[in-house]
Design a protein around this motif. Structure first.
Motif, PDB file in Angstrom:
ATOM      1  N   GLU A   1      32.502  67.994 -17.715  1.00  0.00           N
ATOM      2  CA  GLU A   1      33.687  68.615 -17.109  1.00  0.00           C
ATOM      3  C   GLU A   1      33.996  68.000 -15.748  1.00  0.00           C
ATOM      4  N   LEU A   2      32.954  67.704 -14.971  1.00  0.00           N
ATOM      5  CA  LEU A   2      33.182  67.106 -13.645  1.00  0.00           C
ATOM      6  C   LEU A   2      33.739  65.690 -13.775  1.00  0.00           C
ATOM      7  N   GLU A   3      33.246  64.915 -14.733  1.00  0.00           N
ATOM      8  CA  GLU A   3      33.767  63.567 -14.932  1.00  0.00           C
ATOM      9  C   GLU A   3      35.230  63.606 -15.348  1.00  0.00           C
ATOM     10  N   LEU A   4      35.562  64.554 -16.235  1.00  0.00           N
ATOM     11  CA  LEU A   4      36.960  64.692 -16.661  1.00  0.00           C
ATOM     12  C   LEU A   4      37.835  65.107 -15.482  1.00  0.00           C
ATOM     13  N   ALA A   5      37.338  66.038 -14.664  1.00  0.00           N
ATOM     14  CA  ALA A   5      38.110  66.503 -13.503  1.00  0.00           C
ATOM     15  C   ALA A   5      38.344  65.369 -12.506  1.00  0.00           C
ATOM     16  N   LYS A   6      37.352  64.503 -12.342  1.00  0.00           N
ATOM     17  CA  LYS A   6      37.517  63.364 -11.424  1.00  0.00           C
ATOM     18  C   LYS A   6      38.663  62.460 -11.879  1.00  0.00           C
ATOM     19  N   SER A   7      38.732  62.229 -13.195  1.00  0.00           N
ATOM     20  CA  SER A   7      39.798  61.356 -13.709  1.00  0.00           C
ATOM     21  C   SER A   7      41.172  62.006 -13.576  1.00  0.00           C
ATOM     22  N   LEU A   8      41.220  63.351 -13.663  1.00  0.00           N
ATOM     23  CA  LEU A   8      42.498  64.048 -13.580  1.00  0.00           C
ATOM     24  C   LEU A   8      43.022  64.168 -12.147  1.00  0.00           C
ATOM     25  N   THR A   9      42.106  64.088 -11.163  1.00  0.00           N
ATOM     26  CA  THR A   9      42.503  64.313  -9.769  1.00  0.00           C
ATOM     27  C   THR A   9      42.565  63.030  -8.943  1.00  0.00           C
ATOM     28  N   LYS A  10      42.413  61.875  -9.554  1.00  0.00           N
ATOM     29  CA  LYS A  10      42.355  60.635  -8.781  1.00  0.00           C
ATOM     30  C   LYS A  10      43.669  60.332  -8.038  1.00  0.00           C
ATOM     31  N   ASP A  11      44.781  60.934  -8.498  1.00  0.00           N
ATOM     32  CA  ASP A  11      46.063  60.694  -7.830  1.00  0.00           C
ATOM     33  C   ASP A  11      46.257  61.575  -6.594  1.00  0.00           C
ATOM     34  N   ASN A  12      45.407  62.570  -6.413  1.00  0.00           N
ATOM     35  CA  ASN A  12      45.494  63.449  -5.241  1.00  0.00           C
ATOM     36  C   ASN A  12      44.229  63.252  -4.414  1.00  0.00           C
ATOM     37  N   LYS A  13      44.346  62.542  -3.290  1.00  0.00           N
ATOM     38  CA  LYS A  13      43.172  62.130  -2.520  1.00  0.00           C
ATOM     39  C   LYS A  13      42.368  63.312  -2.000  1.00  0.00           C
ATOM     40  N   ARG A  14      43.024  64.326  -1.420  1.00  0.00           N
ATOM     41  CA  ARG A  14      42.294  65.452  -0.819  1.00  0.00           C
ATOM     42  C   ARG A  14      41.514  66.239  -1.881  1.00  0.00           C
ATOM     43  N   ILE A  15      42.177  66.538  -2.996  1.00  0.00           N
ATOM     44  CA  ILE A  15      41.498  67.284  -4.057  1.00  0.00           C
ATOM     45  C   ILE A  15      40.368  66.453  -4.647  1.00  0.00           C
ATOM     46  N   HIS A  16      40.631  65.159  -4.837  1.00  0.00           N
ATOM     47  CA  HIS A  16      39.615  64.290  -5.427  1.00  0.00           C
ATOM     48  C   HIS A  16      38.385  64.200  -4.517  1.00  0.00           C
ATOM     49  N   GLU A  17      38.617  64.021  -3.202  1.00  0.00           N
ATOM     50  CA  GLU A  17      37.483  63.921  -2.276  1.00  0.00           C
ATOM     51  C   GLU A  17      36.691  65.223  -2.241  1.00  0.00           C
ATOM     52  N   ARG A  18      37.401  66.370  -2.252  1.00  0.00           N
ATOM     53  CA  ARG A  18      36.685  67.639  -2.225  1.00  0.00           C
ATOM     54  C   ARG A  18      35.906  67.864  -3.522  1.00  0.00           C
ATOM     55  N   LEU A  19      36.473  67.396  -4.645  1.00  0.00           N
ATOM     56  CA  LEU A  19      35.759  67.494  -5.910  1.00  0.00           C
ATOM     57  C   LEU A  19      34.487  66.642  -5.892  1.00  0.00           C
ATOM     58  N   ILE A  20      34.590  65.426  -5.311  1.00  0.00           N
ATOM     59  CA  ILE A  20      33.412  64.558  -5.211  1.00  0.00           C
ATOM     60  C   ILE A  20      32.330  65.246  -4.370  1.00  0.00           C
TER      61      ILE A  20
END
Length: 585
Positions: A72-91
């Motif tokens: 689920e986390l890997e899928l979420a990373k791919s879905l949020t790569k276009d939004n830098k803030r959300i992607h960084e917080r997810l990482i």
């Protein structure tokens, strides 16, 4: 002028479609994060259960939960790569989750060390000391050395108490017990030192020296046990708890960022529609000046539908999900935009329903998981106190109650995991053998209380050909038949369960009928709700069975009906028959 309006309308529609697609992606991301939050919460609960009871089965469930979360986390990373803030917080949250997983692995290793210390080194030393003490007792008795014999008996009783306390220490947080046990062992060592000065034979001296050496190793092992247990408690109650708080904080921040992102998208849509309306009004005025006939045509042919849809989209963007979307029957771009808006409305309604369901699920599982854990801890403390008072009967009763409480906890955790599988599992259709599934179900529940007094009647139309998801059909039949067994009316002499399956017109109908306790009429509207139990005194359950039955029926596009009878109940599963399954007359 009409051409300009048409081009302008086409451009606006395309812009709205693009913006709605982006908003749909944002909602998809939010649904994914809700699943991650739910699974992290479940992982934390399983880790808490394992920390206190140490069941290997729970550890296996934690492993499967970790694998699901990684995906689920890997899928979420791919879905949020276009939004830098959300992607960084997810990482950041994924990193914190990995650190939590590593810390939990460390706690598992420490629990294994505690078990090896208790069942290996300490138990071996205890057996060795008992053998030495038996030899000393025999030697003192043969020489009628009464004082030394009494001292040996005191040492034996003290070491038995120390050994029993060491078992409690390996699973307890009682700091006072830690100190008392070490002090008692020191007292035993002093008693051995004094006994060495009163020996009369070389054999007695040798045995006492061996005992002193063994006690020194025992002291080292107990200190290691206490140190390891203290470190384990520090890791569980401080380090892992802090990491849990960090993950929860990051999860809240992610929710806020996603909501802000969605709000921004909705505002962009609203602003865009306002600009489109302004442009449209401007060109409409020009069209009126061009000619009354043209303006009437524009107003009736284009303006009214656009204005209606624009107004509807504005309400939809502001969060009003329960509104009608006009224009869906149109075959032009307005119709496409209306259909896209309707899809977004359905997604918003689904999101709202899933959010409410998740909140209810989180609250009820937290409460139902905590209750048996608190009861178990209290019972274990009662057992410890009883052992200190040498009240073995009370201690055994407390242990039996603890086992019963933890068994209920295990049943609840298993049902929760089954519920998660029910919602997530994907399966292809296969040909279903109803006779085999029903017979296997009956064999599986044959050990339930009062099973033998039931008359179970099975009648399956041999002409039926059913293609569906086997696991869903099995889950539905197992729950309905086992419920009929567990909630039978034992005051009735002739209790029965009837399972029928036949084809009626374009449907296959499966019925499970019984003359048991039934469902009180005032509760029937809650029949398929999570955590609802209508006869808690008749049998233990989690209250998730009929909810999972309902969800499984929805997955296979079946209709589930309940019919209350004068005595008992009838559950009816209606499955549509495909063209290939139609029987010929």
């Amino acid at each position: 002028m009409l051409t300009i309006l048409s081009v302008l309308n086409f451009v606006n529609v395309k812009q709205f479609q693009a913006q709605f697609n982006t908003l749909q992606q944002a909602n998809t991301q939010r649904l994914g994060f809700m699943a991650i939050n739910r699974d992290i919460l479940e992982l934390q609960r399983l880790a808490l259960v394992y920390s206190y009871v140490g069941y290997t089965g729970v550890l296996h469930k934690i492993t499967r939960q970790n694998e699901q979360l990684d995906k689920e986390l890997e899928l979420a990373k791919s879905l949020t790569k276009d939004n830098k803030r959300i992607h960084e917080r997810l990482i950041t949250m994924a990193t914190a989750y990995k650190e939590y997983d590593q810390l939990f692995s460390k706690s598992v290793a420490m629990q294994k060390t505690l078990k090896q210390l208790q069942q290996g080194e300490i138990e071996t030393l205890h057996l060795t000391q008992n053998q030495i003490l038996q030899k000393l007792t025999t030697s003192f008795a043969n020489r009628q050395q009464l004082e030394q014999s009494n001292t040996t008996n005191e040492i034996t009783l003290a070491l038995t108490k120390i050994y029993a306390d060491s078992k409690i220490i390996s699973t307890s947080a009682n700091i006072v017990l830690f100190g008392n046990t070490l002090a008692r062992l020191k007292s035993v060592q002093e008693m051995v030192t004094t006994a060495k000065t009163k020996t009369t034979t070389a054999n007695q001296s040798e045995l006492l020296n061996m005992l002193a050496t063994s006690l020194k190793k025992y002291d080292d092992a107990l200190k290691k046990l206490v140190t390891t247990r203290s470190s384990f408690l520090q890791l569980i109650n401080v380090v892992l708890a802090g990491k849990t708080a960090q993950i929860n904080q990051l999860s809240q921040e992610l929710d806020q960022l996603i909501e802000q992102h969605a709000q921004t998208l909705r505002q962009d849509i609203t602003d865009g529609m306002n600009r489109a309306q302004n442009r449209f009004h401007f060109f409409t005025v020009l069209a009126v000046l061009t000619g009354l006939a043209s303006s009437i045509l524009i107003a009736t042919g284009i303006a009214s539908p656009v204005k209606a849809i624009s107004k509807t989209l504005s309400k939809l963007a502001e969060g009003e999900a329960n509104i009608d979307i006009p224009g869906q029957q149109r075959q032009d771009e307005l119709g496409s935009m209306a259909k896209a808006a309707n899809e977004f409305k359905l997604m918003a309604q689904n999101l709202e329903a899933q959010t409410a369901e998740l909140e209810e699920f989180a609250y009820r599982t937290s409460h139902d998981l905590r209750s048996p854990l608190v009861a178990s801890l209290s019972l274990l403390e009662l057992a410890t106190n009883a052992l200190e008072k040498d009240d073995k009967q009370q201690a055994q009763q407390a242990i039996d109650f603890t086992h019963n409480s933890l068994s209920k906890l295990e049943k609840l955790v298993r049902d929760i995991l089954d519920l998660t599988k029910t919602k997530a599992a994907q399966e292809n259709k296969t040909e279903i053998d109803l006779d085999t599934i029903i017979n296997e179900t009956i064999a599986k529940i044959a050990n339930l209380p009062n099973f033998q007094r039931l008359d179970i009647q099975v009648a399956i139309d041999p002409s039926i050909t059913l293609h569906s998801q086997k696991s869903r059909i099995t889950l539905i039949l197992e729950n309905l038949i086992s419920n009929a067994v567990k909630y039978q009316n034992t005051d009735t002499e002739a209790s029965y369960i009837k399972v029928h399956a036949l084809q009626h017109k374009s449907n296959i109908v499966i019925e499970v009928e019984d003359n048991g306790l039934g469902i009180p009429e005032k509760y029937q509207h809650q029949l398929f709700t999570m955590f609802k139990r209508f006869h808690p005194n008749a049998s233990f359950g989690s209250g998730l069975g009929l909810y999972m039955v309902k969800k499984s029926a929805e997955v296979i596009n079946a209709k589930l009906e309940y019919e209350s009878r004068e005595q008992g109940s009838t559950f009816r599963l209606i499955l549509p028959v495909t063209q290939d399954e139609q029987t010929t007359d």
